[in-house]
Design a protein around this motif. Structure first.
Motif, PDB file in Angstrom:
ATOM      1  N   SER A 155      56.163  87.243 -91.776  1.00 48.72           N
ATOM      2  CA  SER A 155      54.279  87.260 -92.212  1.00 48.72           C
ATOM      3  C   SER A 155      53.311  88.353 -92.091  1.00 48.72           C
ATOM      4  O   SER A 155      52.474  88.648 -92.881  1.00 48.72           O
ATOM      5  N   SER A 156      53.786  88.925 -91.425  1.00 43.75           N
ATOM      6  CA  SER A 156      52.773  90.214 -90.637  1.00 43.75           C
ATOM      7  C   SER A 156      53.564  91.463 -91.962  1.00 43.75           C
ATOM      8  O   SER A 156      52.721  92.245 -92.002  1.00 43.75           O
ATOM      9  N   LYS A 157      54.753  90.803 -92.403  1.00 42.52           N
ATOM     10  CA  LYS A 157      54.143  91.907 -93.806  1.00 42.52           C
ATOM     11  C   LYS A 157      54.143  91.822 -95.197  1.00 42.52           C
ATOM     12  O   LYS A 157      53.345  92.312 -95.657  1.00 42.52           O
ATOM     13  N   GLU A 158      53.577  90.714 -95.082  1.00 41.57           N
ATOM     14  CA  GLU A 158      52.309  90.000 -96.309  1.00 41.57           C
ATOM     15  C   GLU A 158      51.119  90.944 -95.874  1.00 41.57           C
ATOM     16  O   GLU A 158      50.302  90.424 -96.445  1.00 41.57           O
ATOM     17  N   LEU A 159      51.044  90.581 -94.381  1.00 40.31           N
ATOM     18  CA  LEU A 159      49.952  91.039 -94.135  1.00 40.31           C
ATOM     19  C   LEU A 159      49.542  92.031 -94.353  1.00 40.31           C
ATOM     20  O   LEU A 159      47.579  92.344 -94.903  1.00 40.31           O
ATOM     21  N   ASP A 160      49.926  93.278 -94.182  1.00 41.75           N
ATOM     22  CA  ASP A 160      50.044  94.368 -93.818  1.00 41.75           C
ATOM     23  C   ASP A 160      50.012  94.876 -95.273  1.00 41.75           C
ATOM     24  O   ASP A 160      49.820  95.685 -96.448  1.00 41.75           O
ATOM     25  N   ARG A 161      50.742  94.099 -97.025  1.00 45.26           N
ATOM     26  CA  ARG A 161      50.689  94.221 -97.787  1.00 45.26           C
ATOM     27  C   ARG A 161      49.565  93.698 -98.474  1.00 45.26           C
ATOM     28  O   ARG A 161      48.675  94.923 -99.728  1.00 45.26           O
ATOM     29  N   VAL A 162      48.555  92.327 -98.260  1.00 41.74           N
ATOM     30  CA  VAL A 162      47.295  91.913 -97.989  1.00 41.74           C
ATOM     31  C   VAL A 162      46.370  93.133 -97.829  1.00 41.74           C
ATOM     32  O   VAL A 162      45.011  93.720 -99.070  1.00 41.74           O
ATOM     33  N   ARG A 163      46.732  94.184 -96.868  1.00 38.65           N
ATOM     34  CA  ARG A 163      45.068  94.676 -96.179  1.00 38.65           C
ATOM     35  C   ARG A 163      45.269  96.729 -97.106  1.00 38.65           C
ATOM     36  O   ARG A 163      44.798  97.078 -97.927  1.00 38.65           O
ATOM     37  N   LYS A 164      46.341  96.564 -97.517  1.00 40.97           N
ATOM     38  CA  LYS A 164      46.650  97.753 -98.758  1.00 40.97           C
ATOM     39  C   LYS A 164      46.577  97.758 -99.785  1.00 40.97           C
ATOM     40  O   LYS A 164      45.506  98.147-100.009  1.00 40.97           O
ATOM     41  N   GLU A 171      42.095  97.490 -99.389  1.00 41.84           N
ATOM     42  CA  GLU A 171      41.893  99.281 -99.778  1.00 41.84           C
ATOM     43  C   GLU A 171      41.770  99.958-100.459  1.00 41.84           C
ATOM     44  O   GLU A 171      40.863 100.537-100.257  1.00 41.84           O
ATOM     45  N   GLU A 172      42.696  99.729-101.495  1.00 42.99           N
ATOM     46  CA  GLU A 172      43.002 100.651-102.813  1.00 42.99           C
ATOM     47  C   GLU A 172      41.709  99.388-103.866  1.00 42.99           C
ATOM     48  O   GLU A 172      41.122 100.394-104.290  1.00 42.99           O
ATOM     49  N   ILE A 173      41.484  98.556-103.483  1.00 47.10           N
ATOM     50  CA  ILE A 173      39.938  98.099-104.454  1.00 47.10           C
ATOM     51  C   ILE A 173      39.094  98.339-103.624  1.00 47.10           C
ATOM     52  O   ILE A 173      38.430  98.385-104.748  1.00 47.10           O
ATOM     53  N   LEU A 174      38.531  98.909-102.630  1.00 46.64           N
ATOM     54  CA  LEU A 174      37.855  98.830-101.885  1.00 46.64           C
ATOM     55  C   LEU A 174      37.124 100.302-102.508  1.00 46.64           C
ATOM     56  O   LEU A 174      36.299 100.404-102.250  1.00 46.64           O
ATOM     57  N   ASP A 194      38.350  86.766-103.050  1.00 46.56           N
ATOM     58  CA  ASP A 194      40.692  86.170-102.838  1.00 46.56           C
ATOM     59  C   ASP A 194      40.701  87.188-101.850  1.00 46.56           C
ATOM     60  O   ASP A 194      41.873  86.535-101.199  1.00 46.56           O
ATOM     61  N   LEU A 195      41.276  88.010-101.894  1.00 49.96           N
ATOM     62  CA  LEU A 195      41.844  88.895-100.392  1.00 49.96           C
ATOM     63  C   LEU A 195      41.502  88.759 -99.000  1.00 49.96           C
ATOM     64  O   LEU A 195      42.387  88.675 -98.465  1.00 49.96           O
ATOM     65  N   SER A 196      40.431  88.429 -99.345  1.00 48.70           N
ATOM     66  CA  SER A 196      39.177  88.082 -97.334  1.00 48.70           C
ATOM     67  C   SER A 196      40.280  86.996 -97.514  1.00 48.70           C
ATOM     68  O   SER A 196      40.661  86.993 -95.873  1.00 48.70           O
ATOM     69  N   GLU A 197      40.003  86.002 -98.813  1.00 53.47           N
ATOM     70  CA  GLU A 197      40.978  84.539 -97.819  1.00 53.47           C
ATOM     71  C   GLU A 197      42.312  84.532 -97.857  1.00 53.47           C
ATOM     72  O   GLU A 197      42.907  83.665 -96.948  1.00 53.47           O
ATOM     73  N   SER A 198      42.452  85.365 -98.312  1.00 54.81           N
ATOM     74  CA  SER A 198      43.608  85.775 -98.529  1.00 54.81           C
ATOM     75  C   SER A 198      44.517  86.105 -96.452  1.00 54.81           C
ATOM     76  O   SER A 198      45.365  85.626 -95.444  1.00 54.81           O
ATOM     77  N   GLU A 199      43.991  87.379 -96.731  1.00 55.29           N
ATOM     78  CA  GLU A 199      44.275  87.724 -95.460  1.00 55.29           C
ATOM     79  C   GLU A 199      43.413  87.164 -94.066  1.00 55.29           C
ATOM     80  O   GLU A 199      44.571  86.717 -92.732  1.00 55.29           O
ATOM     81  N   ALA A 200      42.861  85.546 -94.221  1.00 54.26           N
ATOM     82  CA  ALA A 200      42.003  84.770 -93.053  1.00 54.26           C
ATOM     83  C   ALA A 200      43.849  83.844 -93.496  1.00 54.26           C
ATOM     84  O   ALA A 200      44.308  83.113 -91.690  1.00 54.26           O
ATOM     85  N   ASN A 201      44.002  83.505 -94.111  1.00 49.00           N
ATOM     86  CA  ASN A 201      45.527  82.473 -94.365  1.00 49.00           C
ATOM     87  C   ASN A 201      46.302  82.395 -94.058  1.00 49.00           C
ATOM     88  O   ASN A 201      47.046  82.088 -92.930  1.00 49.00           O
ATOM     89  N   LEU A 229      51.588  92.247-108.703  1.00 49.62           N
ATOM     90  CA  LEU A 229      51.446  93.450-107.803  1.00 49.62           C
ATOM     91  C   LEU A 229      52.806  94.304-107.133  1.00 49.62           C
ATOM     92  O   LEU A 229      53.205  93.016-106.850  1.00 49.62           O
ATOM     93  N   LEU A 230      53.483  95.214-107.068  1.00 45.93           N
ATOM     94  CA  LEU A 230      54.955  95.731-106.492  1.00 45.93           C
ATOM     95  C   LEU A 230      54.230  94.987-104.969  1.00 45.93           C
ATOM     96  O   LEU A 230      53.293  96.092-104.255  1.00 45.93           O
ATOM     97  N   PRO A 231      55.352  94.523-104.645  1.00 43.01           N
ATOM     98  CA  PRO A 231      55.310  94.624-103.452  1.00 43.01           C
ATOM     99  C   PRO A 231      55.368  94.887-102.271  1.00 43.01           C
ATOM    100  O   PRO A 231      56.241  96.485-102.491  1.00 43.01           O
ATOM    101  N   GLU A 232      54.568  95.094-101.028  1.00 42.64           N
ATOM    102  CA  GLU A 232      55.135  96.427-100.362  1.00 42.64           C
ATOM    103  C   GLU A 232      56.604  96.576 -99.911  1.00 42.64           C
ATOM    104  O   GLU A 232      56.919  95.616 -99.365  1.00 42.64           O
ATOM    105  N   GLY A 233      56.812  97.940 -99.873  1.00 44.14           N
ATOM    106  CA  GLY A 233      58.350  97.712 -98.988  1.00 44.14           C
ATOM    107  C   GLY A 233      59.769  97.605 -99.889  1.00 44.14           C
ATOM    108  O   GLY A 233      60.288  97.291 -99.461  1.00 44.14           O
ATOM    109  N   HIS A 234      58.769  97.234-101.316  1.00 45.70           N
ATOM    110  CA  HIS A 234      60.193  96.963-102.438  1.00 45.70           C
ATOM    111  C   HIS A 234      61.175  97.725-102.028  1.00 45.70           C
ATOM    112  O   HIS A 234      61.087  99.393-102.259  1.00 45.70           O
ATOM    113  N   ARG A 235      62.676  97.350-102.629  1.00 48.60           N
ATOM    114  CA  ARG A 235      63.169  97.949-102.342  1.00 48.60           C
ATOM    115  C   ARG A 235      64.703  97.128-103.562  1.00 48.60           C
ATOM    116  O   ARG A 235      64.649  96.758-103.748  1.00 48.60           O
ATOM    117  N   GLN A 236      64.142  99.178-104.860  1.00 49.20           N
ATOM    118  CA  GLN A 236      65.348  98.221-105.811  1.00 49.20           C
ATOM    119  C   GLN A 236      66.730  99.761-106.156  1.00 49.20           C
ATOM    120  O   GLN A 236      66.076 100.333-105.870  1.00 49.20           O
TER     121      GLN A 236
END
Length: 271
Positions: free
Chosen positions: A12-21, A24-27, A64-71, A264-271
């Motif tokens: 969940s913490s990782k997902e929160l970091d992804r949403v916040r990043k 930042e891009e949208i803002l 939508d991202l703000s709502e996701s962050e709250a969720n 969107l590419l998830p934060e920290g994606h490894r390929q």
């Protein structure tokens, strides 16, 4: 404190970091548009200008991202509540009988996991449950894997208490050890919903150069790709992408992918 609970909290913490990043891009895009409109406000009167329409889309995405962050934040609170001890260690408690204790534990579990959640979080869980029968992108590899593997899977069930998806890989590849379809139980952080195929407005408008996760043509696997051209500029419903490690004759071929198979590419994606 159980290991699965801690793993879920970290996911969940990782997902929160992804949403916040992503926020930042949208803002950043919103601020650029604001600066453009402040400098040359007359541009909106020119035929074909889409500045205001683009600004509306960005504000919708920011909401939508703000709502996701709250969720996600609400989910993490409930996860922390589940990890923390309910009282001082060794505390003597009044016995009310084995059956009564069992009923009390069940009642506390359901109230703490579902009923106590705020309306926004409950709506998020309902949205996850509504994905039943839908195709989604799923990371099927564990967190400590050398690389992330994402496949198109079908949602069979979503458990609101455990916050887990049960999904079915309907078309496993030829290199699978066992033949036939495969089922997985995955946390919410391993699932990304696709845009609605019948609603192009549900998709994000990724600009050229943006890194995304997309279904490779002719397969049910998703890989990292770079946007060459988006559907709105081409006036189609397809993206033109260049997939990493897809080199042919010394260059990366440009491949066409429908908008509803690009996320969107998830934060920290490894390929």
């Amino acid at each position: 404190m159980s290991s699965p609970d801690v793993v879920s909290l970290l996911e969940s913490s990782k997902e929160l970091d992804r949403v916040r990043k992503e926020q930042e891009e949208i803002l950043s895009e919103i601020n650029k548009l604001h600066k453009k409109l402040q400098t040359t406000p007359e541009v909106v009167e020119k035929p074909g200008d889409t500045s205001l329409a683009r600004l509306k889309v960005l504000y919708t995405q920011a909401k939508d991202l703000s709502e996701s962050e709250a969720n996600i934040s609400s989910l993490m609170l409930s996860q922390i509540d589940g990890i923390l001890p309910t009282g001082p260690q060794g505390q003597t408690r009044r016995r009310i009988g084995k059956e009564g204790n069992e009923q009390k534990r069940k009642r506390v579990k359901t109230e703490s996991d579902i009923s106590r959640l705020n309306p926004t979080m409950r709506n998020h869980l309902e949205a996850c449950a509504s994905l039943k029968g839908e195709q989604v992108a799923a990371r099927v590899t564990p967190r400590n894997a050398d690389k992330d593997e994402w496949f198109v899977v079908k949602v069979i069930h979503f458990d609101k208490e455990s916050k887990e998806f049960e999904v079915l890989d309907e078309e496993p590849g030829d290199d699978e050890e066992s033949s036939g379809q495969r089922q997985y139980k995955l946390p919410m952080g391993n699932i990304i919903a696709f845009p609605k195929s019948n609603d192009p407005s549900s998709a994000q408008d990724f600009p050229p150069g943006k890194h995304v996760l997309a279904v490779y043509p002719g397969t049910t696997a998703l890989y990292k790709a770079t946007v060459v051209q988006g559907p709105r500029r081409r006036k189609t419903e397809d993206y033109v992408l260049e997939f990493d490690d897809d080199e042919e004759d010394g260059s990366l071929p440009q491949r066409t992918v429908p908008f509803h198979k690009v996320v969107l590419l998830p934060e920290g994606h490894r390929q």
